[in-house]
Design a protein around this motif. Structure first.
Motif, PDB file in Angstrom:
ATOM      1  N   LEU A  70       0.865  -1.200  -0.018  1.00  0.00           N
ATOM      2  CA  LEU A  70      -0.176   0.115   0.034  1.00  0.00           C
ATOM      3  C   LEU A  70       0.842   1.349   0.112  1.00  0.00           C
ATOM      4  O   LEU A  70       1.802   1.179   0.849  1.00  0.00           O
ATOM      5  CB  LEU A  70      -1.093   0.002   1.304  1.00  0.00           C
ATOM      6  N   ILE A  71       0.699   2.154  -0.983  1.00  0.00           N
ATOM      7  CA  ILE A  71       1.458   3.220  -0.941  1.00  0.00           C
ATOM      8  C   ILE A  71       0.676   4.731  -0.917  1.00  0.00           C
ATOM      9  O   ILE A  71      -0.261   5.007  -1.550  1.00  0.00           O
ATOM     10  CB  ILE A  71       2.267   3.331  -2.457  1.00  0.00           C
ATOM     11  N   ASP A  72       0.688   5.269   0.278  1.00  0.00           N
ATOM     12  CA  ASP A  72       0.059   6.455   0.306  1.00  0.00           C
ATOM     13  C   ASP A  72       0.789   7.590  -0.892  1.00  0.00           C
ATOM     14  O   ASP A  72       2.036   7.827  -0.680  1.00  0.00           O
ATOM     15  CB  ASP A  72       0.533   7.349   1.836  1.00  0.00           C
ATOM     16  N   THR A  73       0.033   8.273  -1.618  1.00  0.00           N
ATOM     17  CA  THR A  73       0.600   8.812  -2.867  1.00  0.00           C
ATOM     18  C   THR A  73       0.071  10.384  -2.709  1.00  0.00           C
ATOM     19  O   THR A  73      -1.235  10.664  -2.651  1.00  0.00           O
ATOM     20  CB  THR A  73      -0.032   8.271  -3.917  1.00  0.00           C
ATOM     21  N   LEU A  94       5.689  -7.773  -7.147  1.00  0.00           N
ATOM     22  CA  LEU A  94       4.626  -7.446  -6.076  1.00  0.00           C
ATOM     23  C   LEU A  94       3.663  -6.574  -6.552  1.00  0.00           C
ATOM     24  O   LEU A  94       3.853  -5.597  -7.342  1.00  0.00           O
ATOM     25  CB  LEU A  94       5.416  -6.890  -4.744  1.00  0.00           C
ATOM     26  N   LYS A  95       2.380  -6.846  -6.209  1.00  0.00           N
ATOM     27  CA  LYS A  95       1.332  -5.956  -6.261  1.00  0.00           C
ATOM     28  C   LYS A  95       1.221  -4.979  -5.468  1.00  0.00           C
ATOM     29  O   LYS A  95       1.707  -4.985  -4.199  1.00  0.00           O
ATOM     30  CB  LYS A  95      -0.240  -6.775  -6.397  1.00  0.00           C
ATOM     31  N   TYR A  96       0.812  -3.647  -5.790  1.00  0.00           N
ATOM     32  CA  TYR A  96       0.641  -2.669  -5.118  1.00  0.00           C
ATOM     33  C   TYR A  96      -0.663  -1.719  -5.326  1.00  0.00           C
ATOM     34  O   TYR A  96      -1.104  -1.745  -6.586  1.00  0.00           O
ATOM     35  CB  TYR A  96       2.003  -1.480  -5.411  1.00  0.00           C
ATOM     36  N   ILE A  97      -1.169  -1.130  -4.349  1.00  0.00           N
ATOM     37  CA  ILE A  97      -2.328  -0.247  -4.489  1.00  0.00           C
ATOM     38  C   ILE A  97      -1.749   1.212  -4.126  1.00  0.00           C
ATOM     39  O   ILE A  97      -1.209   1.381  -3.052  1.00  0.00           O
ATOM     40  CB  ILE A  97      -3.265  -0.743  -3.138  1.00  0.00           C
ATOM     41  N   CYS A  98      -2.336   2.151  -4.891  1.00  0.00           N
ATOM     42  CA  CYS A  98      -1.980   3.571  -4.660  1.00  0.00           C
ATOM     43  C   CYS A  98      -3.238   4.048  -3.768  1.00  0.00           C
ATOM     44  O   CYS A  98      -4.111   4.121  -4.507  1.00  0.00           O
ATOM     45  CB  CYS A  98      -1.719   4.469  -5.713  1.00  0.00           C
ATOM     46  N   ILE A  99      -3.018   4.786  -2.777  1.00  0.00           N
ATOM     47  CA  ILE A  99      -3.982   5.496  -1.973  1.00  0.00           C
ATOM     48  C   ILE A  99      -3.846   6.941  -2.481  1.00  0.00           C
ATOM     49  O   ILE A  99      -2.863   7.587  -1.850  1.00  0.00           O
ATOM     50  CB  ILE A  99      -3.743   5.080  -0.504  1.00  0.00           C
ATOM     51  N   LEU A 100      -4.635   7.372  -2.925  1.00  0.00           N
ATOM     52  CA  LEU A 100      -4.676   8.737  -3.479  1.00  0.00           C
ATOM     53  C   LEU A 100      -4.955   9.830  -2.388  1.00  0.00           C
ATOM     54  O   LEU A 100      -6.017  10.045  -2.136  1.00  0.00           O
ATOM     55  CB  LEU A 100      -5.679   8.915  -4.587  1.00  0.00           C
ATOM     56  N   SER A 124      -2.385  -2.318  -9.118  1.00  0.00           N
ATOM     57  CA  SER A 124      -3.501  -3.210  -8.950  1.00  0.00           C
ATOM     58  C   SER A 124      -4.611  -2.701  -8.718  1.00  0.00           C
ATOM     59  O   SER A 124      -5.780  -3.189  -8.948  1.00  0.00           O
ATOM     60  CB  SER A 124      -2.931  -4.353  -7.814  1.00  0.00           C
ATOM     61  N   ALA A 125      -4.592  -1.474  -7.907  1.00  0.00           N
ATOM     62  CA  ALA A 125      -6.010  -0.593  -7.782  1.00  0.00           C
ATOM     63  C   ALA A 125      -5.497   0.736  -7.342  1.00  0.00           C
ATOM     64  O   ALA A 125      -4.128   0.702  -6.697  1.00  0.00           O
ATOM     65  CB  ALA A 125      -6.910  -1.240  -6.504  1.00  0.00           C
ATOM     66  N   LEU A 338      -8.835  -5.733  -0.455  1.00  0.00           N
ATOM     67  CA  LEU A 338      -7.590  -6.470  -0.139  1.00  0.00           C
ATOM     68  C   LEU A 338      -7.694  -8.063  -0.374  1.00  0.00           C
ATOM     69  O   LEU A 338      -6.744  -8.602  -0.694  1.00  0.00           O
ATOM     70  CB  LEU A 338      -7.279  -6.036   1.528  1.00  0.00           C
ATOM     71  N   LEU A 339      -8.845  -8.632  -0.219  1.00  0.00           N
ATOM     72  CA  LEU A 339      -8.915  -9.998  -0.373  1.00  0.00           C
ATOM     73  C   LEU A 339      -9.090 -10.326  -1.861  1.00  0.00           C
ATOM     74  O   LEU A 339      -8.949 -11.486  -2.436  1.00  0.00           O
ATOM     75  CB  LEU A 339     -10.011 -10.445   0.203  1.00  0.00           C
TER      76      LEU A 339
END
Length: 341
Positions: A70-73, A94-100, A124-125, A338-339
């Motif tokens: 999870l990446i705080d963006t 690795l899968k990653y998710i950007c939290i905008l 990934s999202a 997440l699941l």
């Protein structure tokens, strides 16, 4: 069969111990742990270069666990942190998710289109905290999932006020983008008509904005109280003595402080920038005014004071809106993402 929770690596600015306000990696991270996720998070390094290196060290140390990252963006320098982390995630498969989280991320979409494709296009999202950012990202053909900031509503004792007086509360970091000096000038305008008016400003003193505010208040002999950074419990207790919460920011996404003020029963007067109109509806939950508009702030606060029944109705509606942002509601959206990512 119940799906197994993935290991998570959450990377963002975790600088609370250095006097900064908590961020997503703090409050969302705490919840993820409470929900039973195996979580590694960072970085708490104060120096930006060391923080950048520490985030990458955490990534490379944990990759054998195959965590979901999870990446705080954000939109400023930390945008490049996110880009670099994303490139390393792809290298490590690795899968990653950007939290905008950045209020000016649309500027990045306009001016850093290649790197945005590298970052957001391969994620990934992408999680938008408001419909505002989701709509902006859609204009550039990026799909997002809207999951608002959440909080524990049981931690916020609602105070019903029969009368609203010109006692103003401001809670934010003293940074230019939040326009703290405007709050002091709003008090100055109110003070002419309401000699009992006062202002309390809560938040860490980040840059030159604090000394400018303090000097202006002293020069004009204004009753402004500067508390510095307070714990959540401390400023919640303090809020009981105030009636109107003012949010003077020039740039924003979905500010936690506004959500908290809604939960506590304060009358909210805020600028209408960024994602704020998606968070609160004009005249229903709050009074919204244009950025950097002293006259509009003054008029909205006077209206809050002089129309107590309408103000009380807005406060009740705002509390109801805040209750829909409780972690018990937000949790389901995060679990689904997440699941299944």
């Amino acid at each position: 069969m119940e799906k197994r929770k993935p290991a998570l690596l959450y990377l963002g600015n975790r600088l609370q111990k250095h006097g900064k306000n908590p961020t997503g990696v703090d409050f969302l991270g705490d919840q993820l742990q409470a929900w039973g996720y195996r979580l590694t998070r960072g970085s708490a390094q104060k120096n930006k270069a060391l923080r950048f290196l520490h985030m990458h060290l955490l990534l490379w140390k944990s990759f054998r666990q195959r965590p979901l990252v999870l990446i705080d963006t954000y939109s400023s320098l930390n945008f490049w942190f996110a880009v670099s982390i994303a490139l390393n995630c792809r290298l490590l498969r690795l899968k990653y998710i950007c939290i905008l989280r950045g209020g000016l991320l649309e500027n990045r979409l306009q001016n850093s289109s290649f790197w945005c494709r590298t970052l957001f296009g391969k994620a990934s999202a992408n999680v938008a905290l408001s419909d505002f950012l989701a709509q902006r990202f859609a204009l550039y053909n990026y799909s997002t999932q809207v999951i608002p900031n959440g909080f524990s509503i049981e931690d916020y004792a609602f105070k019903s006020r029969n009368n609203f007086v010109p006692k103003l509360l401001w809670v934010r970091s003293f940074a230019e983008i939040y326009d703290p000096l405007l709050a002091v000038k709003v008090l100055e305008a109110l003070y002419q008509d309401y000699p009992q008016a006062e202002l309390c400003m809560v938040g860490p003193w980040d840059d030159l904005a604090y000394p400018a505010c303090k000097a202006y208040a002293e020069r004009h002999n204004l009753p402004v109280r500067f508390t510095g950074k307070l714990s959540k419990a401390a400023w919640h207790q303090l809020a009981k003595d105030y009636s109107v919460f003012i949010n003077t920011t020039r740039i924003d996404n979905t500010p936690m402080s506004v959500m908290e003020a809604m939960a506590l029963g304060l009358a909210v007067v805020s600028t209408d920038v960024g994602g704020i109109p998606a968070l609160v509806e004009q005249d229903r939950h709050a009074l919204l005014v244009p950025s950097q508009n002293l006259k509009a702030f003054y008029q909205a606060i006077c209206r809050s004071i002089n129309e107590p029944e309408a103000t009380r109705a807005r406060c009740l509606a705002a509390r109801a809106k805040a209750e829909r942002l409780d972690w018990s509601v937000i949790k389901n959206k995060w679990e689904e993402l997440l699941l299944n990512v």
